[in-house]
Design an enzyme around this catalytic site. Sequence first.
Site, PDB file in Angstrom:
ATOM      1  N   GLY A  13       0.934  -1.341  -0.032  1.00 29.18           N
ATOM      2  CA  GLY A  13       0.008   0.262  -0.405  1.00 29.18           C
ATOM      3  C   GLY A  13       0.990   0.945   0.030  1.00 29.18           C
ATOM      4  CG  LEU A  15       4.010   6.864  -3.002  1.00 26.72           C
ATOM      5  CD1 LEU A  15       5.489   7.924  -3.415  1.00 26.72           C
ATOM      6  CD2 LEU A  15       2.889   8.283  -3.274  1.00 26.72           C
ATOM      7  N   GLY A  49      13.286  14.518  -0.901  1.00 23.91           N
ATOM      8  CA  GLY A  49      13.407  15.998  -1.544  1.00 23.91           C
ATOM      9  C   GLY A  49      13.102  15.762  -2.033  1.00 23.91           C
ATOM     10  N   GLY A  50      11.596  14.720  -3.227  1.00 19.75           N
ATOM     11  CA  GLY A  50      10.774  15.131  -4.266  1.00 19.75           C
ATOM     12  C   GLY A  50      10.984  14.237  -5.300  1.00 19.75           C
ATOM     13  CG  HIS A 257      21.273   8.982   0.304  1.00 23.01           C
ATOM     14  ND1 HIS A 257      21.282  10.120   0.964  1.00 23.01           N
ATOM     15  CD2 HIS A 257      20.004   9.543  -0.014  1.00 23.01           C
ATOM     16  CE1 HIS A 257      21.230  11.225   0.262  1.00 23.01           C
ATOM     17  NE2 HIS A 257      20.144  10.852  -0.372  1.00 23.01           N
ATOM     18  NE  ARG A 273      24.343  15.459  -0.927  1.00 24.84           N
ATOM     19  CZ  ARG A 273      24.574  14.405  -1.505  1.00 24.84           C
ATOM     20  NH1 ARG A 273      24.950  14.245  -2.787  1.00 24.84           N
ATOM     21  NH2 ARG A 273      22.934  13.693  -1.518  1.00 24.84           N
TER      22      ARG A 273
HETATM   23  C1  LIG Z   1      14.230   7.852   4.206  1.00 19.84           C
HETATM   24  C2  LIG Z   1      13.821   7.981   2.676  1.00 19.84           C
HETATM   25  C3  LIG Z   1      13.728   8.931   1.569  1.00 19.84           C
HETATM   26  C4  LIG Z   1      13.860   8.885   0.314  1.00 19.84           C
HETATM   27  N1  LIG Z   1      13.483  10.262  -0.701  1.00 19.84           N
HETATM   28  C5  LIG Z   1      13.032   9.834  -1.574  1.00 19.84           C
HETATM   29  C6  LIG Z   1      12.632  10.740  -2.218  1.00 19.84           C
HETATM   30  O1  LIG Z   1      13.216  12.564  -2.464  1.00 19.84           O
HETATM   31  N2  LIG Z   1      13.099  10.359  -4.089  1.00 19.84           N
HETATM   32  C7  LIG Z   1      12.532   9.753  -4.251  1.00 19.84           C
HETATM   33  O2  LIG Z   1      12.946  10.033  -5.881  1.00 19.84           O
HETATM   34  N3  LIG Z   1      12.640   8.680  -3.734  1.00 19.84           N
HETATM   35  C8  LIG Z   1      12.830   8.476  -2.505  1.00 19.84           C
HETATM   36  N4  LIG Z   1      13.501   7.595  -1.766  1.00 19.84           N
HETATM   37  C9  LIG Z   1      12.828   6.167  -1.835  1.00 19.84           C
HETATM   38  C10 LIG Z   1      11.712   6.324  -1.785  1.00 19.84           C
HETATM   39  O3  LIG Z   1      10.544   6.771  -1.184  1.00 19.84           O
HETATM   40  C11 LIG Z   1      11.275   4.864  -2.313  1.00 19.84           C
HETATM   41  O4  LIG Z   1      11.965   4.023  -3.733  1.00 19.84           O
HETATM   42  C12 LIG Z   1       9.655   4.101  -2.793  1.00 19.84           C
HETATM   43  O5  LIG Z   1       8.665   5.515  -2.079  1.00 19.84           O
HETATM   44  C13 LIG Z   1       9.441   3.276  -2.773  1.00 19.84           C
HETATM   45  O6  LIG Z   1       7.452   3.076  -2.552  1.00 19.84           O
HETATM   46  P1  LIG Z   1       6.792   1.853  -2.675  1.00 19.84           P
HETATM   47  O7  LIG Z   1       5.687   1.436  -3.349  1.00 19.84           O
HETATM   48  O8  LIG Z   1       7.360   0.968  -4.356  1.00 19.84           O
HETATM   49  O9  LIG Z   1       6.891   1.211  -1.366  1.00 19.84           O
HETATM   50  P2  LIG Z   1       6.262   1.049  -0.137  1.00 19.84           P
HETATM   51  O10 LIG Z   1       6.754   2.177   0.102  1.00 19.84           O
HETATM   52  O11 LIG Z   1       8.285   0.467   0.520  1.00 19.84           O
HETATM   53  O12 LIG Z   1       5.082   0.251  -0.154  1.00 19.84           O
HETATM   54  C14 LIG Z   1       5.652  -0.815   0.568  1.00 19.84           C
HETATM   55  C15 LIG Z   1       4.179  -1.546   0.753  1.00 19.84           C
HETATM   56  O13 LIG Z   1       4.292  -2.824   0.517  1.00 19.84           O
HETATM   57  C16 LIG Z   1       3.374  -3.637   2.004  1.00 19.84           C
HETATM   58  N5  LIG Z   1       4.238  -4.511   2.192  1.00 19.84           N
HETATM   59  C17 LIG Z   1       5.975  -4.926   2.652  1.00 19.84           C
HETATM   60  N6  LIG Z   1       5.493  -6.850   2.051  1.00 19.84           N
HETATM   61  C18 LIG Z   1       4.835  -6.793   2.596  1.00 19.84           C
HETATM   62  C19 LIG Z   1       3.917  -7.949   2.892  1.00 19.84           C
HETATM   63  N7  LIG Z   1       4.798  -9.573   2.567  1.00 19.84           N
HETATM   64  N8  LIG Z   1       2.879  -8.449   2.956  1.00 19.84           N
HETATM   65  C20 LIG Z   1       2.033  -7.210   2.668  1.00 19.84           C
HETATM   66  N9  LIG Z   1       2.315  -6.286   2.758  1.00 19.84           N
HETATM   67  C21 LIG Z   1       3.359  -5.830   2.273  1.00 19.84           C
HETATM   68  C22 LIG Z   1       4.360  -2.457   3.288  1.00 19.84           C
HETATM   69  O14 LIG Z   1       3.091  -2.495   4.346  1.00 19.84           O
HETATM   70  C23 LIG Z   1       3.569  -0.856   2.227  1.00 19.84           C
HETATM   71  O15 LIG Z   1       2.547  -0.758   2.122  1.00 19.84           O
HETATM   72  C24 LIG Z   1      13.803   7.985  -0.290  1.00 19.84           C
HETATM   73  C25 LIG Z   1      13.837   6.651   0.254  1.00 19.84           C
HETATM   74  C26 LIG Z   1      14.273   6.943   1.990  1.00 19.84           C
HETATM   75  C27 LIG Z   1      15.085   5.532   2.697  1.00 19.84           C
END
Ligand SMILES: Cc1cc2nc3c(=O)[nH]c(=O)nc-3n(C[C@H](O)[C@H](O)[C@H](O)COP(=O)(O)OP(=O)(O)OC[C@H]3O[C@@H](n4cnc5c(N)ncnc54)[C@H](O)[C@@H]3O)c2cc1C
Length: 487
Positions: A13, A15, A49-50, A257, A273
Amino acid sequence: MKIRHTDVLVIGGGLAGLRCAVGARRRGLDVRILSLVPAKRSHSVAAQGGMQASLANAIKGAGDNEDVHFEDTVRGSDWGCDQLVARMFTHMAPKAVRELAAWGVPWNRVRKGDHEAVINGQRVTLTERDEAHGLITARDFGGTRKWRTCYTSDGTGHAMLYALGDRAVAESIPVDERVEAIALIHDGGRCQGAVVRDLITGELTAWMAEATVMATGGHGRIYGVSTNALINEGMGAALALETGVARLANMEAVQFHPTAIVPAGILVTEGCRGDGGLLRDVDGHRFMPDYEPEKAELASRDVVSRRMAEHIRRGKGVPGDATKPEHLWLDITGLGAAHIDKNLREVKDICQYFLGIDPAKDWIPVRPTQHYSMGGIRTNHRGESPWLRGLFACGEAACWDLHGFNRLGGNSVAETVVAGMLVGEYVADYVEQEGGRLSMSPGLAREALAREEARIGAILARPGHEDAQAIRRSMEDIMTRQVGLFR
Ligand SMILES: Cc1cc2nc3c(=O)[nH]c(=O)nc-3n(C[C@H](O)[C@H](O)[C@H](O)COP(=O)(O)OP(=O)(O)OC[C@H]3O[C@@H](n4cnc5c(N)ncnc54)[C@H](O)[C@@H]3O)c2cc1C
């Protein structure tokens, strides 16, 4: 035994999962999202950051377009990405940013006369393009030739995730939270859903689905120190691998990072930065221009991280002690308190809460730290596993190979929403074309449930005395020491 049905099962759940679910739902399908935590607490919320999109509204973004974004992405990937995917991505990113604006993301905007910036450590006044007033603005990020990273201060992921979470509610998409997918249901050729464990009651349910989407995020927590949330353990990748049919790809491509605070490992954004922050060594010397004269602190992340490690190895790190490893300094004092209060307020909070310092006055101790998983569940450009039909993946969990060996900052949250947008449509195409012909097999679900019940029972009944936490710590240690910055 509980067996339930849906057209599309989205595991995750964050993005990527939310945007994919919205796409499939809008095509009239029954969609269900599963998440370990409430969707709005998914790790995406931490993005600071964005999001990169070539809107070209900011003065220093003038002349930007999807071709320039494409070239930056390909170069940034160390020429390792799939260029078809990079094309699709850079073409769709501006649309995704505007869609999110319509859904409520309060992007920072260009303000008339608001043309002061710090570039290469110097405060400069920019004089053109007042006509862009009110349009979505952007900041500078590493490895990009234009200012292209759209942002909401340094809480971008929070704003995006809340807008998409609300969108899922508006589209009437049910989200089952505090549940964990523990196995995929498949017959060796086609995925038919997942076995899911309720994390509160322990009850198992077989969710049968025409299409299953893995949007489970990255696997940073296999390292001892990571900027990732504790739930980012790579569960999605493990489930795919355990089918013995679906495959993973690029698992050796791990991003470090440059600026996680020491010792906690919490990220302070590249926006520091991008907005003009500098890296300094034990002598207070700004060392990055010595290595990378052109981009200095804003070379791409893998380059900056390796240069930092190299500089520390030359004896220029700030010595550590029992509580803190050796490190370098991030200096954002030149940005001024007003800029930090407005654009880097989460960074200010992190510095105050976890270090007891004021970044407007004090340098921040930082060190390269595990941050992002470029590898993941291998898919084609439609987000589908080439080996297991009906299994799709998107976001950080997937490897459709947008990032090659290095992801550009700001390209990940952009990827989540663009991939969600595209894969949601491809999933709907798949269900529409194949759905009627697919016969769900309740027998398969019953078998999978029985197998998982037996597996859990066997674990509970084991007489051994091994300590799972100790084994885990040992794995984290090996990963940190031996699967690190240098390949
Ligand atoms: C501190 C930080 C700052 C960042 N800043 C940036 C930025 O500024 N710009 C940028 O482009 N990127 C940034 N990133 C990277 C970016 O945020 C992530 O790569 C991205 O948000 C991942 O989104 P996602 O939807 O793929 O996964 P996630 O948001 O990690 O969601 C994973 C989902 O899967 C669910 N899940 C996992 N395993 C299971 C399971 N077995 N059963 C049921 N549910 C499960 C979790 O509950 C969660 O809802 C940053 C990362 C970090 C760590």
